[in-house]
Design a protein around this motif. Structure first.
Motif, PDB file in Angstrom:
ATOM      1  N   ALA B  93      -4.469  26.268  22.836  1.00  0.00           N
ATOM      2  CA  ALA B  93      -3.949  24.946  22.468  1.00  0.00           C
ATOM      3  C   ALA B  93      -5.109  24.148  21.879  1.00  0.00           C
ATOM      4  CB  ALA B  93      -3.402  24.243  23.702  1.00  0.00           C
ATOM      5  N   TRP B 110      -2.041  19.695  20.803  1.00  0.00           N
ATOM      6  CA  TRP B 110      -1.288  20.421  19.772  1.00  0.00           C
ATOM      7  C   TRP B 110      -1.277  21.911  20.131  1.00  0.00           C
ATOM      8  CZ3 TRP B 110      -4.661  16.562  17.555  1.00  0.00           C
ATOM      9  CH2 TRP B 110      -3.995  15.576  16.813  1.00  0.00           C
ATOM     10  N   PRO B 111      -0.361  22.679  19.549  1.00  0.00           N
ATOM     11  CA  PRO B 111      -0.492  24.138  19.654  1.00  0.00           C
ATOM     12  C   PRO B 111      -1.798  24.555  18.973  1.00  0.00           C
ATOM     13  CG  PRO B 111       1.688  23.509  18.803  1.00  0.00           C
ATOM     14  CD  PRO B 111       0.831  22.271  18.775  1.00  0.00           C
ATOM     15  N   GLY B 112      -2.382  25.669  19.381  1.00  0.00           N
ATOM     16  CA  GLY B 112      -3.575  26.185  18.710  1.00  0.00           C
ATOM     17  C   GLY B 112      -3.227  26.738  17.328  1.00  0.00           C
ATOM     18  N   ALA B 115      -0.937  29.733  17.533  1.00  0.00           N
ATOM     19  CA  ALA B 115       0.424  29.367  17.932  1.00  0.00           C
ATOM     20  C   ALA B 115       1.151  28.646  16.793  1.00  0.00           C
ATOM     21  CB  ALA B 115       0.391  28.499  19.193  1.00  0.00           C
ATOM     22  N   PHE B 116       0.419  27.811  16.052  1.00  0.00           N
ATOM     23  CA  PHE B 116       1.015  27.142  14.875  1.00  0.00           C
ATOM     24  C   PHE B 116       1.487  28.200  13.875  1.00  0.00           C
ATOM     25  CE2 PHE B 116      -0.627  22.641  15.321  1.00  0.00           C
ATOM     26  CZ  PHE B 116       0.541  22.011  14.918  1.00  0.00           C
ATOM     27  N   GLU B 118       2.244  31.317  14.329  1.00  0.00           N
ATOM     28  CA  GLU B 118       3.400  32.058  14.854  1.00  0.00           C
ATOM     29  C   GLU B 118       4.670  31.210  14.785  1.00  0.00           C
ATOM     30  OE1 GLU B 118       0.874  35.016  17.814  1.00  0.00           O
ATOM     31  OE2 GLU B 118       2.016  33.355  18.685  1.00  0.00           O
ATOM     32  N   ALA B 119       4.523  29.903  15.030  1.00  0.00           N
ATOM     33  CA  ALA B 119       5.696  29.009  14.974  1.00  0.00           C
ATOM     34  C   ALA B 119       6.269  28.983  13.557  1.00  0.00           C
ATOM     35  CB  ALA B 119       5.301  27.600  15.420  1.00  0.00           C
ATOM     36  N   TYR B 120       5.407  28.883  12.551  1.00  0.00           N
ATOM     37  CA  TYR B 120       5.889  28.896  11.160  1.00  0.00           C
ATOM     38  C   TYR B 120       6.554  30.243  10.848  1.00  0.00           C
ATOM     39  CZ  TYR B 120       3.491  24.534   9.871  1.00  0.00           C
ATOM     40  OH  TYR B 120       3.096  23.226   9.767  1.00  0.00           O
ATOM     41  N   ILE B 148       1.446  23.849   4.483  1.00  0.00           N
ATOM     42  CA  ILE B 148       1.329  24.139   5.917  1.00  0.00           C
ATOM     43  C   ILE B 148      -0.071  23.771   6.427  1.00  0.00           C
ATOM     44  CG2 ILE B 148       1.160  26.137   7.495  1.00  0.00           C
ATOM     45  CD1 ILE B 148       3.787  27.135   6.150  1.00  0.00           C
TER      46      ILE B 148
END
Lengths: 206, 206
Positions: B93, B110-112, B115-116, B118-120, B148
């Motif tokens: 994070a 925020w997400p790390g 993780a960001f 992977e979210a996209y 992004i």
């Protein structure tokens, strides 16, 4: 003609009176035999609906003045709908597009509220909290839930404000209620994308 | 005594000379028989190391003046290390904590970077792009990759700047190189957390 916006996770129909938000499966089954004008950002669904004889792709991307590479047809429709201002679409992703006097200046993309929540949950179970649309930005957060809501919604507030100081903000999409309260006088309009599609059909530029 | 910071996805050791970043498995195997002082935010690892006779939990959360509920022991150590300023830990994070004259005012998460990304990617394969640490904030993005990078890094830049106008920014964690360029005169220091742990051991307040 019924208008249809096919997103990454949902499908939206507008018959001139009301908007229906459905799963891809439900929507395709229910409207397969109707006369439908659509735009689609989902390649898998796009290949399935090619055999729907009464469905017509109404995409008209060249109508928008923009030199953005790879702008989704949904964002093109939204930009055509507003012509001037900032349009935020809070769906699977949160897209922001900036229009000035009929010209698309560019935009950016956050994960959607659901994708943000899943991203936090993937890091640690302790971070799997709800995002609070009523978070205050007056004081620095002092608990995990506020810390996450503040980061997600504060980001959108601050970055949009930097580029939209005097611009009107339009908000659409399933999570519009999270986003609209971040801006004074933001206008929620769930018909925006269909207004843009109507312009595409009529070949009406900004 | 070797110092050890156990995070959600990695484990970090400092022997007074160099820092080693390892997977949980590697780290526990390599240092099991050493004399280690640790802090840990990962409950699963915490229960495993209870049987390590030479390992000692050096957590001392009451040393930090803060009324934040549920502040992770890693963020407490980082805050103790800086005493005044903003500390950003860019790991699984991205946590931000604000310290003023020895008092912790709060923070957000925020997400790390991973993780960001992977979210996209979970939203659409078209959004599975690299985040570019060299993104310019001078102009509005005109392609997906910039859109992004701008959203993720612009958020961090704008939200931190809002609350750190005159404060010194300290950056640590595996993705510090993405974050430090966002701020003039930001100081990258990978030893910060160990400096905070040393204060915990010595009972040294800000």
């Amino acid at each position: 003609m019924i208008l249809c916006d096919i997103g990454n996770s949902r499908i939206h129909f507008y018959d001139g009176k009301e908007v229906k938000h459905l799963s891809h499966e439900e929507g395709l089954k229910l409207y397969e035999s109707e006369k439908v004008g659509y735009i689609c950002v989902n390649d898998e669904v796009k290949s399935r609906i090619k055999r729907f004889s009464k469905w017509q792709d109404v995409s008209n991307p060249s109508l928008l003045k923009s030199d953005y590479k790879g702008l989704g047809i949904d964002r093109i429709a939204l930009s055509l709908a507003i012509c001037d201002g900032v349009v935020i679409d809070a769906g699977s992703a949160i897209t922001v597009d900036v229009m000035e006097k009929g010209v698309h200046l560019g935009g950016w993309i956050w994960p959607g509220v659901k994708a943000f929540k899943e991203a936090y949950g993937s890091i640690s179970a302790k971070l799997a909290v709800q995002i609070d649309p009523c978070i205050s930005f007056e004081k620095i957060p002092k608990d995990t839930s506020s810390a996450i809501s503040y980061a997600v919604l504060g980001s959108i507030k601050e970055v949009v404000q930097t580029f939209a100081k005097s611009k009107r903000v339009f908000v659409t999409g399933g999570d519009a209620s999270y986003i609209a309260p971040l801006f004074e006088d933001a206008k929620i309009d769930e018909l925006l994308i269909f207004k843009g599609m109507e312009k595409m059909i009529k070949e009406e530029r900004c």
